[in-house]
Motif scaffolding. Structure first.
Motif, mmCIF file in Angstrom:
data_model
loop_
_atom_site.group_PDB
_atom_site.id
_atom_site.type_symbol
_atom_site.label_atom_id
_atom_site.label_comp_id
_atom_site.label_asym_id
_atom_site.label_seq_id
_atom_site.Cartn_x
_atom_site.Cartn_y
_atom_site.Cartn_z
ATOM 1 N N LEU A 64 -11.325 -4.388 -8.275
ATOM 2 C CA LEU A 64 -10.179 -4.742 -9.103
ATOM 3 C C LEU A 64 -10.187 -6.251 -9.345
ATOM 4 N N THR A 65 -10.263 -6.636 -10.619
ATOM 5 C CA THR A 65 -10.287 -8.034 -11.007
ATOM 6 C C THR A 65 -9.245 -8.236 -12.102
ATOM 7 N N LEU A 66 -8.375 -9.203 -11.895
ATOM 8 C CA LEU A 66 -7.262 -9.446 -12.805
ATOM 9 C C LEU A 66 -7.256 -10.883 -13.293
ATOM 10 N N ARG A 67 -6.745 -11.065 -14.486
ATOM 11 C CA ARG A 67 -6.448 -12.400 -15.032
ATOM 12 C C ARG A 67 -4.942 -12.400 -15.261
ATOM 13 N N VAL A 68 -4.242 -13.265 -14.534
ATOM 14 C CA VAL A 68 -2.786 -13.309 -14.600
ATOM 15 C C VAL A 68 -2.365 -14.627 -15.236
ATOM 16 N N ASP A 69 -1.769 -14.537 -16.424
ATOM 17 C CA ASP A 69 -1.307 -15.731 -17.135
ATOM 18 C C ASP A 69 0.172 -15.921 -16.814
ATOM 19 N N THR A 70 0.477 -16.949 -16.032
ATOM 20 C CA THR A 70 1.856 -17.175 -15.582
ATOM 21 C C THR A 70 2.640 -18.091 -16.520
ATOM 22 N N THR A 71 2.105 -18.377 -17.693
ATOM 23 C CA THR A 71 2.771 -19.251 -18.649
ATOM 24 C C THR A 71 4.171 -18.737 -18.973
ATOM 25 N N GLY A 72 5.144 -19.615 -18.816
ATOM 26 C CA GLY A 72 6.522 -19.275 -19.151
ATOM 27 C C GLY A 72 7.251 -18.440 -18.117
ATOM 28 N N GLN A 73 6.606 -18.144 -16.998
ATOM 29 C CA GLN A 73 7.225 -17.299 -15.978
ATOM 30 C C GLN A 73 8.119 -18.074 -15.021
ATOM 31 N N ASP A 74 7.974 -19.402 -14.958
ATOM 32 C CA ASP A 74 8.795 -20.255 -14.100
ATOM 33 C C ASP A 74 8.804 -19.766 -12.651
ATOM 34 N N GLY A 75 7.636 -19.325 -12.178
ATOM 35 C CA GLY A 75 7.503 -18.892 -10.784
ATOM 36 C C GLY A 75 7.864 -17.441 -10.536
ATOM 37 N N GLN A 76 8.327 -16.712 -11.552
ATOM 38 C CA GLN A 76 8.669 -15.307 -11.365
ATOM 39 C C GLN A 76 7.416 -14.461 -11.193
ATOM 40 N N SER A 77 7.540 -13.380 -10.444
ATOM 41 C CA SER A 77 6.406 -12.495 -10.171
ATOM 42 C C SER A 77 6.048 -11.660 -11.387
ATOM 43 N N MET A 78 4.754 -11.386 -11.490
ATOM 44 C CA MET A 78 4.228 -10.441 -12.478
ATOM 45 C C MET A 78 3.675 -9.266 -11.673
ATOM 46 N N ASN A 79 3.885 -8.053 -12.163
ATOM 47 C CA ASN A 79 3.648 -6.855 -11.356
ATOM 48 C C ASN A 79 2.599 -5.924 -11.935
ATOM 49 N N LEU A 80 1.921 -5.243 -11.012
ATOM 50 C CA LEU A 80 0.870 -4.277 -11.358
ATOM 51 C C LEU A 80 0.955 -3.127 -10.357
ATOM 52 N N THR A 81 0.805 -1.901 -10.864
ATOM 53 C CA THR A 81 0.736 -0.712 -10.010
ATOM 54 C C THR A 81 -0.533 0.044 -10.378
ATOM 55 N N VAL A 82 -1.337 0.394 -9.367
ATOM 56 C CA VAL A 82 -2.600 1.107 -9.591
ATOM 57 C C VAL A 82 -2.730 2.289 -8.642
ATOM 58 N N TYR A 83 -3.525 3.275 -9.077
ATOM 59 C CA TYR A 83 -3.970 4.341 -8.196
ATOM 60 C C TYR A 83 -5.317 3.952 -7.630
ATOM 61 N N LEU A 84 -5.491 4.078 -6.341
ATOM 62 C CA LEU A 84 -6.751 3.727 -5.696
ATOM 63 C C LEU A 84 -7.753 4.859 -5.830
ATOM 64 N N ASP A 85 -9.022 4.490 -5.869
ATOM 65 C CA ASP A 85 -10.111 5.461 -5.996
ATOM 66 C C ASP A 85 -10.419 6.087 -4.658
ATOM 67 N N GLN B 88 0.860 -1.179 0.000
ATOM 68 C CA GLN B 88 0.000 0.000 0.000
ATOM 69 C C GLN B 88 0.901 1.235 0.000
ATOM 70 N N THR B 89 0.662 2.152 -0.932
ATOM 71 C CA THR B 89 1.390 3.411 -0.968
ATOM 72 C C THR B 89 0.420 4.528 -0.606
ATOM 73 N N GLU B 90 0.900 5.746 -0.595
ATOM 74 C CA GLU B 90 0.054 6.877 -0.205
ATOM 75 C C GLU B 90 -1.191 6.994 -1.076
ATOM 76 N N ASP B 91 -1.045 6.787 -2.380
ATOM 77 C CA ASP B 91 -2.185 6.947 -3.283
ATOM 78 C C ASP B 91 -2.456 5.723 -4.145
ATOM 79 N N GLY B 92 -1.778 4.626 -3.871
ATOM 80 C CA GLY B 92 -1.970 3.478 -4.733
ATOM 81 C C GLY B 92 -1.604 2.163 -4.096
ATOM 82 N N LEU B 93 -1.418 1.197 -4.964
ATOM 83 C CA LEU B 93 -1.140 -0.162 -4.540
ATOM 84 C C LEU B 93 -0.228 -0.807 -5.570
ATOM 85 N N GLN B 94 0.789 -1.494 -5.073
ATOM 86 C CA GLN B 94 1.644 -2.316 -5.925
ATOM 87 C C GLN B 94 1.338 -3.762 -5.602
#
Length: 102
Positions: A81-102, A36-42
């Motif tokens: 917030l609803t996401l579809r995260v396709d981890t194909t080929g990531q071999d366990g590595q993280s996928m990242n998203l940064t948003v501003y909260l309403d 949680q950041t001041e105005d968003g979320l990672q």
């Protein structure tokens, strides 16, 4: 796991059907890290099994806009917030998203 000082929350879902905790739900095995950041979320998501799952993530929060996200993350809805995260080929590595909260 939560660290209130840093704003970090880490969640690990080992059940094949996913699970839920405090407003966040997933439909498959997943490792989630949120800051949680001041105005968003990672958010970082990964498949701890390294088996190339598609993970649906829902967070009971309204989002103003997505600032950045990795290629395998599809934003289905901003409120909630609803996401579809396709981890194909990531071999366990993280996928990242940064948003501003309403």
């Amino acid at each position: 796991m939560r660290n209130n000082r840093t704003g970090l929350t880490g969640l690990l879902f080992w059940n094949e059907a996913g699970g839920a905790f405090e407003g966040l739900s997933v439909d498959a095995q997943a490792c989630i890290l949120m800051k949680q950041t001041e105005d968003g979320l990672q958010l970082a998501a990964s498949d701890p099994t390294k088996e190339d799952h598609v993970i649906r993530i829902q967070l009971d929060r309204a989002v103003k806009e997505a600032v950045a996200h990795d290629e395998g993350i599809q934003i289905i809805s901003l409120s909630p917030l609803t996401l579809r995260v396709d981890t194909t080929g990531q071999d366990g590595q993280s996928m990242n998203l940064t948003v501003y909260l309403d």
